[in-house]
Design an enzyme around this catalytic site. Sequence first.
Site, PDB file in Angstrom:
ATOM      1  N   LYS A 295       0.839  -1.212   0.000  1.00  0.00           N
ATOM      2  CA  LYS A 295       0.000   0.000   0.000  1.00  0.00           C
ATOM      3  C   LYS A 295       0.870   1.258   0.000  1.00  0.00           C
ATOM      4  O   LYS A 295       0.635   2.181  -0.774  1.00  0.00           O
ATOM      5  CB  LYS A 295      -0.910  -0.013   1.233  1.00  0.00           C
ATOM      6  CG  LYS A 295      -1.537   1.328   1.550  1.00  0.00           C
ATOM      7  CD  LYS A 295      -2.313   1.327   2.842  1.00  0.00           C
ATOM      8  CE  LYS A 295      -1.522   1.545   4.097  1.00  0.00           C
ATOM      9  NZ  LYS A 295      -1.242   2.935   4.486  1.00  0.00           N
ATOM     10  N   ASN A 296       1.875   1.281   0.877  1.00  0.00           N
ATOM     11  CA  ASN A 296       2.654   2.519   1.032  1.00  0.00           C
ATOM     12  C   ASN A 296       3.654   2.754  -0.098  1.00  0.00           C
ATOM     13  O   ASN A 296       4.299   3.802  -0.140  1.00  0.00           O
ATOM     14  CB  ASN A 296       3.351   2.544   2.397  1.00  0.00           C
ATOM     15  CG  ASN A 296       2.355   2.776   3.518  1.00  0.00           C
ATOM     16  OD1 ASN A 296       1.201   3.106   3.265  1.00  0.00           O
ATOM     17  ND2 ASN A 296       2.793   2.600   4.753  1.00  0.00           N
TER      18      ASN A 296
ATOM     19  N   ARG B 240      -4.436  10.680   4.953  1.00  0.00           N
ATOM     20  CA  ARG B 240      -3.423  11.727   5.049  1.00  0.00           C
ATOM     21  C   ARG B 240      -2.424  11.657   3.905  1.00  0.00           C
ATOM     22  O   ARG B 240      -1.851  12.679   3.515  1.00  0.00           O
ATOM     23  CB  ARG B 240      -2.672  11.598   6.363  1.00  0.00           C
ATOM     24  CG  ARG B 240      -3.588  11.444   7.539  1.00  0.00           C
ATOM     25  CD  ARG B 240      -2.796  11.238   8.781  1.00  0.00           C
ATOM     26  NE  ARG B 240      -1.914  12.366   9.001  1.00  0.00           N
ATOM     27  CZ  ARG B 240      -2.272  13.511   9.506  1.00  0.00           C
ATOM     28  NH1 ARG B 240      -3.508  13.700   9.875  1.00  0.00           N
ATOM     29  NH2 ARG B 240      -1.410  14.483   9.652  1.00  0.00           N
TER      30      ARG B 240
ATOM     31  N   CYS C 153      -4.805  13.091  13.863  1.00  0.00           N
ATOM     32  CA  CYS C 153      -4.747  11.685  13.458  1.00  0.00           C
ATOM     33  C   CYS C 153      -4.674  10.840  14.729  1.00  0.00           C
ATOM     34  O   CYS C 153      -4.126  11.291  15.742  1.00  0.00           O
ATOM     35  CB  CYS C 153      -3.495  11.487  12.605  1.00  0.00           C
ATOM     36  SG  CYS C 153      -3.123   9.792  12.210  1.00  0.00           S
TER      37      CYS C 153
ATOM     38  N   ARG D 246       1.188  14.404  13.172  1.00  0.00           N
ATOM     39  CA  ARG D 246       1.471  14.188  11.759  1.00  0.00           C
ATOM     40  C   ARG D 246       1.326  15.438  10.877  1.00  0.00           C
ATOM     41  O   ARG D 246       0.512  15.465   9.940  1.00  0.00           O
ATOM     42  CB  ARG D 246       0.615  13.036  11.224  1.00  0.00           C
ATOM     43  CG  ARG D 246       0.779  11.778  12.031  1.00  0.00           C
ATOM     44  CD  ARG D 246       0.099  10.604  11.411  1.00  0.00           C
ATOM     45  NE  ARG D 246       0.795  10.113  10.245  1.00  0.00           N
ATOM     46  CZ  ARG D 246       0.341   9.169   9.460  1.00  0.00           C
ATOM     47  NH1 ARG D 246      -0.811   8.617   9.710  1.00  0.00           N
ATOM     48  NH2 ARG D 246       1.021   8.766   8.423  1.00  0.00           N
TER      49      ARG D 246
ATOM     50  N   ASP E   9       5.054   0.544  11.914  1.00  0.00           N
ATOM     51  CA  ASP E   9       3.812  -0.075  11.430  1.00  0.00           C
ATOM     52  C   ASP E   9       3.657  -1.535  11.871  1.00  0.00           C
ATOM     53  O   ASP E   9       2.638  -2.168  11.584  1.00  0.00           O
ATOM     54  CB  ASP E   9       3.729   0.020   9.897  1.00  0.00           C
ATOM     55  CG  ASP E   9       3.524   1.447   9.426  1.00  0.00           C
ATOM     56  OD1 ASP E   9       3.150   2.300  10.251  1.00  0.00           O
ATOM     57  OD2 ASP E   9       3.747   1.715   8.231  1.00  0.00           O
TER      58      ASP E   9
ATOM     59  N   ILE F 231       8.654   6.979  16.672  1.00  0.00           N
ATOM     60  CA  ILE F 231       8.256   7.702  15.452  1.00  0.00           C
ATOM     61  C   ILE F 231       7.000   8.565  15.687  1.00  0.00           C
ATOM     62  O   ILE F 231       6.965   9.726  15.307  1.00  0.00           O
ATOM     63  CB  ILE F 231       8.005   6.726  14.277  1.00  0.00           C
ATOM     64  CG1 ILE F 231       9.195   5.776  14.085  1.00  0.00           C
ATOM     65  CG2 ILE F 231       7.684   7.489  12.987  1.00  0.00           C
ATOM     66  CD1 ILE F 231      10.477   6.415  13.608  1.00  0.00           C
TER      67      ILE F 231
ATOM     68  N   ARG G 221      -8.447  -0.426   5.204  1.00  0.00           N
ATOM     69  CA  ARG G 221      -7.650   0.629   4.563  1.00  0.00           C
ATOM     70  C   ARG G 221      -6.354   0.077   4.003  1.00  0.00           C
ATOM     71  O   ARG G 221      -5.805   0.618   3.037  1.00  0.00           O
ATOM     72  CB  ARG G 221      -7.301   1.720   5.585  1.00  0.00           C
ATOM     73  CG  ARG G 221      -8.451   2.632   5.929  1.00  0.00           C
ATOM     74  CD  ARG G 221      -7.968   3.740   6.844  1.00  0.00           C
ATOM     75  NE  ARG G 221      -6.698   4.237   6.372  1.00  0.00           N
ATOM     76  CZ  ARG G 221      -5.745   4.756   7.144  1.00  0.00           C
ATOM     77  NH1 ARG G 221      -5.940   4.885   8.427  1.00  0.00           N
ATOM     78  NH2 ARG G 221      -4.610   5.162   6.631  1.00  0.00           N
TER      79      ARG G 221
HETATM   80  N1  EPU Z   1       6.722  14.708  10.591  1.00  0.00           N
HETATM   81  C1  EPU Z   1       6.811  16.049  10.835  1.00  0.00           C
HETATM   82  N2  EPU Z   1       6.648  16.917   9.784  1.00  0.00           N
HETATM   83  C2  EPU Z   1       6.401  16.486   8.511  1.00  0.00           C
HETATM   84  C3  EPU Z   1       6.337  15.115   8.263  1.00  0.00           C
HETATM   85  C4  EPU Z   1       6.501  14.249   9.334  1.00  0.00           C
HETATM   86  O1  EPU Z   1       7.007  16.473  11.969  1.00  0.00           O
HETATM   87  O2  EPU Z   1       6.258  17.332   7.615  1.00  0.00           O
HETATM   88  C5  EPU Z   1       6.883  13.754  11.701  1.00  0.00           C
HETATM   89  C6  EPU Z   1       5.639  12.914  11.908  1.00  0.00           C
HETATM   90  O3  EPU Z   1       4.680  13.575  12.714  1.00  0.00           O
HETATM   91  C7  EPU Z   1       6.198  11.676  12.553  1.00  0.00           C
HETATM   92  C8  EPU Z   1       7.559  11.527  11.886  1.00  0.00           C
HETATM   93  O4  EPU Z   1       7.873  12.828  11.343  1.00  0.00           O
HETATM   94  O5  EPU Z   1       6.341  11.861  13.931  1.00  0.00           O
HETATM   95  C9  EPU Z   1       7.644  10.510  10.769  1.00  0.00           C
HETATM   96  O6  EPU Z   1       6.540  10.676   9.895  1.00  0.00           O
HETATM   97  P1  EPU Z   1       6.605  10.328   8.348  1.00  0.00           P
HETATM   98  O7  EPU Z   1       6.434  11.604   7.581  1.00  0.00           O
HETATM   99  O8  EPU Z   1       7.769   9.487   8.058  1.00  0.00           O
HETATM  100  O9  EPU Z   1       5.270   9.485   8.193  1.00  0.00           O
HETATM  101  P2  EPU Z   1       4.369   9.482   6.905  1.00  0.00           P
HETATM  102  O10 EPU Z   1       5.204   9.676   5.729  1.00  0.00           O
HETATM  103  O11 EPU Z   1       3.202  10.387   7.126  1.00  0.00           O
HETATM  104  C10 EPU Z   1       4.556   6.939   6.353  1.00  0.00           C
HETATM  105  C11 EPU Z   1       3.610   5.789   6.224  1.00  0.00           C
HETATM  106  C12 EPU Z   1       3.091   5.417   7.597  1.00  0.00           C
HETATM  107  C13 EPU Z   1       4.291   5.032   8.471  1.00  0.00           C
HETATM  108  C14 EPU Z   1       5.281   6.200   8.520  1.00  0.00           C
HETATM  109  C15 EPU Z   1       6.544   5.874   9.286  1.00  0.00           C
HETATM  110  C16 EPU Z   1       2.703   6.098   4.026  1.00  0.00           C
HETATM  111  C17 EPU Z   1       1.548   6.442   3.171  1.00  0.00           C
HETATM  112  N3  EPU Z   1       2.522   6.181   5.347  1.00  0.00           N
HETATM  113  O12 EPU Z   1       3.809   8.008   6.930  1.00  0.00           O
HETATM  114  O13 EPU Z   1       2.248   4.292   7.433  1.00  0.00           O
HETATM  115  O14 EPU Z   1       3.854   4.732   9.765  1.00  0.00           O
HETATM  116  O15 EPU Z   1       5.658   6.578   7.189  1.00  0.00           O
HETATM  117  O16 EPU Z   1       7.185   4.780   8.739  1.00  0.00           O
HETATM  118  O17 EPU Z   1       3.762   5.751   3.511  1.00  0.00           O
HETATM  119  C18 EPU Z   1       0.449   2.854   7.949  1.00  0.00           C
HETATM  120  O18 EPU Z   1       0.613   2.297   6.848  1.00  0.00           O
HETATM  121  O19 EPU Z   1      -0.288   2.378   8.849  1.00  0.00           O
HETATM  122  C19 EPU Z   1       1.138   4.115   8.231  1.00  0.00           C
HETATM  123  C20 EPU Z   1       0.744   4.952   9.191  1.00  0.00           C
END
Ligand code: EPU
Length: 419
Positions: A22-23, A93, A117, A122, A307, A329, A399
């Site tokens: 998915k991701n 998101r 969230c 996030r 995850d 995280i 999802r």
């Molecule tokens: N963060 C910030 N600012 C930003 C972006 C992120 O402060 O602009 C913080 C977040 O709040 C968090 C940390 O940085 O504390 C890491 O977040 P990241 O941006 O890496 O998460 P994401 O890209 O929103 C993806 C996956 C998530 C997975 C995380 C961490 C996708 C679509 N989602 O989220 O997947 O948990 O990376 O590996 O790729 C899931 O599939 O259940 C899921 C939540």
Amino acid sequence: MDKFLIDGGVRLVGEVSASGAKNAALPALAACLLTSEEVLLHRVPRVRDIRTMQSLLVHTGASLVEEGESTVRVHAADIVAAEAPYEVVKTMRASSLVLGPLVARAGKAHVSMPGGCAIGARPINLHMSGLEQLGAVITQSHGYVEASAPNGLKGTNVLFDRITVTGTEDLMMAAVLAKGETILDNAAREPEVVDLANLLLKMGARITGAGTSQIKITGVDRLHGAEHSIIPDRIEAGTFLLAGAITGGDVTVTDCEPEHLGALIAKLRECGCQITEPASGKVRVCASGKLRSVDMKTEEHPGFATDLQAQFMALMTQAEGISFVTETIFENRFMHVLELVRMGANIRVEGRQAIIAGKVHLSSAQVICSDLRASASLVLAALVAEGTTIVDRVYHMDRGYEQIEKKLAGLGASIRRSN
Ligand code: EPU
């Protein structure tokens, strides 16, 4: 609302195949907006988040055809609406993944800010500041981000304050059409980032270093169509390995990538499970003896994936001794704990750490899913709980897990869906 009814106590045995990730499929679909030519994606999982992203692409003017079980043909000939409305973003998101591609292709984007969230704040501040550094003008009003770069983006050096997976993907997609060279430092090293880079390379992009913490991108004038197969879902595969382990079973996950599962495999071995790779693309877990408790801390890849934290915690309720699970995280990713406690788990949360005392006898209860991975944790606990557990609000699970009840039933689990 759909529920699962699960009769616990069955040892899972057999083979189960992993779907496409998915991701990885989500950014791949967003990347289709970068070209006016057709992109053919294989192994796209049929899960709710993917359907949401597909409807977002259609909203921007792309045409999209599903073929067979997992192929999607996307053609974004023209961008009619460079926007992601709140109605879509609030349910997923990852919609913010279209921000970079839309600014790069259309010179503008109007994308709703994601709200709160279940697993943490996030924010998307790192996506926005990165785009600003690439020359976009960003304003925020009425809950929306307005990004504009009418004369195109310009390559630059971006150092992420903290590692962000979709932030890295978003900026990589923006930079492929920027003028000149972009360097992304402190970039995410997740396999999904590498898969996106591989798709972009097939589309004509110039990228090196994906999979390391420094990614170099040299912008090109245009990208063309491509055909790509999405990598296997390491989180789904890991969930099946944990299902095998928690039930004392013998489960082989097929069509997966063992290299992406290194941290989980190491922890399962430490717990006393036997892990083998019987053939290429296969991982087998045998958990015949007692499980030992082990400590675990989530980290960015190649560390232990956040995850899989909730599912691993379910396993620790069945291991002998005390286990410390630390979530680094997300600040609020322990929503499953109270539900596990209602099933008899002995877990105390102190800040970002959960302390789990095992082994306990779990008993069935009516439990509620709060997010995608929390729901997987409750399903795992239900597989060993005495009696019939009712897992409510499984739309969270839908999802991201494709045909989960069918796949678990194939391993012998007694699981049925009801509404
Ligand atoms: N963060 C910030 N600012 C930003 C972006 C992120 O402060 O602009 C913080 C977040 O709040 C968090 C940390 O940085 O504390 C890491 O977040 P990241 O941006 O890496 O998460 P994401 O890209 O929103 C993806 C996956 C998530 C997975 C995380 C961490 C996708 C679509 N989602 O989220 O997947 O948990 O990376 O590996 O790729 C899931 O599939 O259940 C899921 C939540």
